[in-house]
Motif scaffolding. Structure first.
Motif, PDB file in Angstrom:
ATOM      1  N   PHE A 181       0.812  -1.208   0.000  1.00 33.58           N
ATOM      2  CA  PHE A 181       0.000   0.000   0.000  1.00 33.58           C
ATOM      3  C   PHE A 181       0.849   1.263   0.000  1.00 33.58           C
ATOM      4  CE2 PHE A 181      -3.323  -2.941   1.541  1.00 33.58           C
ATOM      5  CZ  PHE A 181      -4.301  -2.634   0.609  1.00 33.58           C
ATOM      6  N   GLU A 182       2.122   1.142   0.328  1.00 33.63           N
ATOM      7  CA  GLU A 182       3.028   2.279   0.222  1.00 33.63           C
ATOM      8  C   GLU A 182       3.246   2.664  -1.243  1.00 33.63           C
ATOM      9  OE1 GLU A 182       5.071   4.033   2.604  1.00 33.63           O
ATOM     10  OE2 GLU A 182       3.627   3.254   4.050  1.00 33.63           O
ATOM     11  N   LYS A 183       3.041   1.720  -2.146  1.00 34.65           N
ATOM     12  CA  LYS A 183       3.340   1.933  -3.561  1.00 34.65           C
ATOM     13  C   LYS A 183       2.100   2.190  -4.411  1.00 34.65           C
ATOM     14  CE  LYS A 183       7.405  -1.149  -3.500  1.00 34.65           C
ATOM     15  NZ  LYS A 183       8.415  -0.234  -4.066  1.00 34.65           N
ATOM     16  N   LEU A 184       0.938   1.715  -3.976  1.00 39.18           N
ATOM     17  CA  LEU A 184      -0.265   1.781  -4.804  1.00 39.18           C
ATOM     18  C   LEU A 184      -1.058   3.064  -4.576  1.00 39.18           C
ATOM     19  CD1 LEU A 184      -1.636  -1.860  -4.384  1.00 39.18           C
ATOM     20  CD2 LEU A 184      -0.352  -0.939  -6.328  1.00 39.18           C
ATOM     21  N   PRO A 185      -1.645   3.637  -5.621  1.00 35.76           N
ATOM     22  CA  PRO A 185      -2.567   4.763  -5.443  1.00 35.76           C
ATOM     23  C   PRO A 185      -3.853   4.279  -4.784  1.00 35.76           C
ATOM     24  CG  PRO A 185      -2.511   4.069  -7.743  1.00 35.76           C
ATOM     25  CD  PRO A 185      -1.441   3.292  -7.041  1.00 35.76           C
ATOM     26  N   ARG A 186      -4.169   4.813  -3.608  1.00 35.26           N
ATOM     27  CA  ARG A 186      -5.273   4.279  -2.822  1.00 35.26           C
ATOM     28  C   ARG A 186      -6.630   4.486  -3.476  1.00 35.26           C
ATOM     29  NH1 ARG A 186      -5.847   7.488   2.699  1.00 35.26           N
ATOM     30  NH2 ARG A 186      -7.842   6.440   2.682  1.00 35.26           N
ATOM     31  N   GLU A 187      -6.725   5.459  -4.408  1.00 30.39           N
ATOM     32  CA  GLU A 187      -8.010   5.682  -5.065  1.00 30.39           C
ATOM     33  C   GLU A 187      -8.312   4.633  -6.125  1.00 30.39           C
ATOM     34  OE1 GLU A 187      -4.897   7.866  -7.412  1.00 30.39           O
ATOM     35  OE2 GLU A 187      -5.393   7.615  -5.293  1.00 30.39           O
ATOM     36  N   ALA A 188      -7.297   3.868  -6.545  1.00 34.46           N
ATOM     37  CA  ALA A 188      -7.478   2.916  -7.644  1.00 34.46           C
ATOM     38  C   ALA A 188      -7.516   1.459  -7.195  1.00 34.46           C
ATOM     39  CB  ALA A 188      -6.373   3.098  -8.678  1.00 34.46           C
ATOM     40  N   ILE A 203     -13.288  -4.440 -12.070  1.00 32.51           N
ATOM     41  CA  ILE A 203     -14.409  -5.246 -11.571  1.00 32.51           C
ATOM     42  C   ILE A 203     -15.462  -5.426 -12.662  1.00 32.51           C
ATOM     43  CG2 ILE A 203     -16.301  -5.371  -9.898  1.00 32.51           C
ATOM     44  CD1 ILE A 203     -14.575  -3.773  -7.967  1.00 32.51           C
ATOM     45  N   ASP A 204     -15.875  -6.665 -12.885  1.00 28.24           N
ATOM     46  CA  ASP A 204     -16.959  -6.961 -13.824  1.00 28.24           C
ATOM     47  C   ASP A 204     -18.276  -7.239 -13.107  1.00 28.24           C
ATOM     48  OD1 ASP A 204     -15.396  -6.791 -16.174  1.00 28.24           O
ATOM     49  OD2 ASP A 204     -14.607  -8.800 -15.812  1.00 28.24           O
ATOM     50  N   LYS A 205     -18.194  -7.873 -11.936  1.00 23.18           N
ATOM     51  CA  LYS A 205     -19.424  -8.277 -11.252  1.00 23.18           C
ATOM     52  C   LYS A 205     -19.152  -8.420  -9.755  1.00 23.18           C
ATOM     53  CE  LYS A 205     -22.964 -11.959 -11.411  1.00 23.18           C
ATOM     54  NZ  LYS A 205     -23.313 -13.246 -12.045  1.00 23.18           N
ATOM     55  N   ILE A 206     -20.113  -7.970  -8.944  1.00 24.48           N
ATOM     56  CA  ILE A 206     -20.024  -8.112  -7.494  1.00 24.48           C
ATOM     57  C   ILE A 206     -21.203  -8.936  -7.001  1.00 24.48           C
ATOM     58  CG2 ILE A 206     -19.952  -6.914  -5.272  1.00 24.48           C
ATOM     59  CD1 ILE A 206     -18.922  -4.463  -6.731  1.00 24.48           C
ATOM     60  N   GLU A 207     -20.909 -10.020  -6.316  1.00 23.10           N
ATOM     61  CA  GLU A 207     -21.939 -10.844  -5.697  1.00 23.10           C
ATOM     62  C   GLU A 207     -21.750 -10.806  -4.189  1.00 23.10           C
ATOM     63  OE1 GLU A 207     -22.802 -14.544  -8.229  1.00 23.10           O
ATOM     64  OE2 GLU A 207     -20.769 -13.947  -8.839  1.00 23.10           O
ATOM     65  N   ARG A 208     -22.592 -11.479  -3.476  1.00 22.65           N
ATOM     66  CA  ARG A 208     -22.586 -11.367  -2.023  1.00 22.65           C
ATOM     67  C   ARG A 208     -21.228 -11.738  -1.407  1.00 22.65           C
ATOM     68  NH1 ARG A 208     -26.108 -10.580   1.952  1.00 22.65           N
ATOM     69  NH2 ARG A 208     -25.728 -11.532   3.990  1.00 22.65           N
ATOM     70  N   HIS A 209     -20.640 -12.819  -1.886  1.00 22.29           N
ATOM     71  CA  HIS A 209     -19.395 -13.290  -1.273  1.00 22.29           C
ATOM     72  C   HIS A 209     -18.239 -13.409  -2.261  1.00 22.29           C
ATOM     73  CE1 HIS A 209     -21.468 -14.001   2.448  1.00 22.29           C
ATOM     74  NE2 HIS A 209     -22.332 -14.824   1.864  1.00 22.29           N
ATOM     75  N   LEU A 228     -16.357  -1.467  -0.024  1.00 24.39           N
ATOM     76  CA  LEU A 228     -16.334  -1.521  -1.478  1.00 24.39           C
ATOM     77  C   LEU A 228     -17.585  -0.883  -2.084  1.00 24.39           C
ATOM     78  CD1 LEU A 228     -15.227  -2.522  -4.208  1.00 24.39           C
ATOM     79  CD2 LEU A 228     -16.357  -4.713  -3.747  1.00 24.39           C
ATOM     80  N   LEU A 229     -18.744  -1.256  -1.552  1.00 15.77           N
ATOM     81  CA  LEU A 229     -19.993  -0.711  -2.088  1.00 15.77           C
ATOM     82  C   LEU A 229     -20.076   0.792  -1.875  1.00 15.77           C
ATOM     83  CD1 LEU A 229     -22.493  -3.525  -0.985  1.00 15.77           C
ATOM     84  CD2 LEU A 229     -21.406  -3.177  -3.229  1.00 15.77           C
ATOM     85  N   THR A 230     -19.527   1.262  -0.752  1.00 16.04           N
ATOM     86  CA  THR A 230     -19.501   2.710  -0.508  1.00 16.04           C
ATOM     87  C   THR A 230     -18.605   3.422  -1.517  1.00 16.04           C
ATOM     88  OG1 THR A 230     -19.870   2.398   1.864  1.00 16.04           O
ATOM     89  CG2 THR A 230     -18.916   4.498   1.188  1.00 16.04           C
ATOM     90  N   ARG A 231     -17.465   2.819  -1.795  1.00 18.45           N
ATOM     91  CA  ARG A 231     -16.549   3.405  -2.765  1.00 18.45           C
ATOM     92  C   ARG A 231     -17.185   3.493  -4.154  1.00 18.45           C
ATOM     93  NH1 ARG A 231     -10.909   2.377  -1.468  1.00 18.45           N
ATOM     94  NH2 ARG A 231     -10.416   3.026  -3.601  1.00 18.45           N
ATOM     95  N   LEU A 232     -17.925   2.467  -4.510  1.00 19.61           N
ATOM     96  CA  LEU A 232     -18.527   2.413  -5.835  1.00 19.61           C
ATOM     97  C   LEU A 232     -19.794   3.245  -5.936  1.00 19.61           C
ATOM     98  CD1 LEU A 232     -18.082  -1.384  -6.655  1.00 19.61           C
ATOM     99  CD2 LEU A 232     -16.679   0.529  -7.414  1.00 19.61           C
ATOM    100  N   GLY A 233     -20.402   3.508  -4.755  1.00 20.71           N
ATOM    101  CA  GLY A 233     -21.655   4.269  -4.741  1.00 20.71           C
ATOM    102  C   GLY A 233     -21.441   5.740  -4.939  1.00 20.71           C
TER     103      GLY A 233
END
Length: 233
Positions: A181-188, A203-209, A228-233
Motif C-alpha cells: 500500500f506504500e506503492k499503490l494509489p489508494r483511489e485505484a 471489476i466486472d461483477k459483485i456478488e454477495r461473497h 467496497l460498495l460505498t466506494r462504488l456508490g
C-alpha cells in the motif's frame, strides 16, 4: 477545485486530552496545516466531516464509541489518514487501510514533522498537476520487475509472498500485503479479502461473497464488502 498547498485542512481525533494537546502543539509549528478542529470521539469527528471538507485527519485508533479503524472505513478515499496509537499491534491493520502514516505514542515533534513533510510532498504533486506514477517496481529473485498499474488486475497474498496478476503475466515477490500500500494509489486499488487487493476499475461483477474481474472469481470478505460498495456508490 484545486487544492491550496499553503493550507492543508486537517482535524485531530483523540479521546485523551493530553494526547490531543500534544498533537495540537506540534501542529502549531507547521504553518501548512490549517487545523479546522479537534474532537474527543469518532462520532463527533464524523459529524463534522460530513459538513466540512477535510484533507487530512490525525486519528486515534482506540476510542470508546467509534474506533479509528471503524471511522477510517467510512471516510472517503480522498481523505488522508494518519493513525495515532499507543499500541504497535495495530500497525499491520492500519496499513491494510492504506493510511498515509502511523504514529506511535508518545509522539515527538521530530516524528510528527517527518509525517507532515511526507504529506506536503504528496499534496505538492496534486497542486502542481503531476501525474501519479503509473507503474511500480518489485523485486523478484535477484531482479526487479516492472508492474504497469493499468494492466494490474489483482494482488494475491500468501504469507510473506505476493503474486501480481496482470492481464498478461504473473509476478511473484517476497513482500507482505501491508507493504504494497506504500506503492499503490489508494483511489485505484482496495482490499477485498485478507489475501486479495484488486483494481477497482477491473471489476466486472459483485456478488454477495465474491467478485469477478477478467473472468477470475475472487472471494469478497464481509469485512470489506460495505467499504467496497460505498466506494462504488
Amino acid at each position: 477545485m484545486k487544492k491550496d498547498l499553503a493550507h492543508i485542512r486537517c482535524i485531530f481525533v483523540d479521546d485523551e486530552p493530553i494526547g490531543l494537546s500534544v498533537l495540537l502543539a506540534h501542529a502549531s509549528r507547521v504553518p501548512i496545516l490549517n487545523v479546522l478542529g479537534s474532537f474527543f470521539s469518532g462520532a463527533e469527528a464524523l459529524a463534522f466531516i460530513k459538513n466540512n471538507p477535510v484533507d487530512l485527519i490525525f486519528l486515534d485508533i482506540q476510542m470508546p464509541d467509534l474506533s479509528g479503524l471503524e471511522l477510517a472505513r467510512i471516510l472517503s478515499p480522498s481523505v488522508h489518514i494518519v493513525f495515532t496509537t499507543a499500541h504497535p499491534r495495530y500497525a499491520v491493520e492500519e496499513f491494510d487501510l492504506a493510511a498515509t502514516d502511523y504514529l506511535l505514542k508518545p509522539i515527538g515533534l521530530g516524528r510528527f514533522l517527518q509525517t507532515t513533510d511526507r504529506i506536503t510532498a504528496q499534496f505538492s504533486k496534486v497542486v502542481n498537476g503531476l501525474k501519479p506514477c503509473d507503474y511500480i517496481f518489485v523485486k523478484t529473485g535477484y531482479d526487479w520487475a516492472r508492474i504497469d498499474l493499468d494492466l494490474l488486475l489483482y494482488i494475491e497474498a500468501d504469507r510473506n509472498y505476493l503474486t501480481f496478476h496482470t492481464s498478461g503475466r504473473k509476478v511473484l515477490t517476497r513482500m507482505k500485503l501491508a507493504e504494497i500500500f506504500e506503492k499503490l494509489p489508494r483511489e485505484a486499488f482496495m482490499q477485498i479479502h485478507k489475501s486479495f487487493v484488486i483494481s477497482i476499475s477491473k471489476i466486472d461483477k459483485i456478488e454477495r461473497h465474491q467478485i469477478t474481474l477478467a473472468d477470475r472469481v475472487l472471494p469478497l470478505s464481509a469485512t470489506f464488502r460495505d467499504d467496497l460498495l460505498t466506494r462504488l456508490g
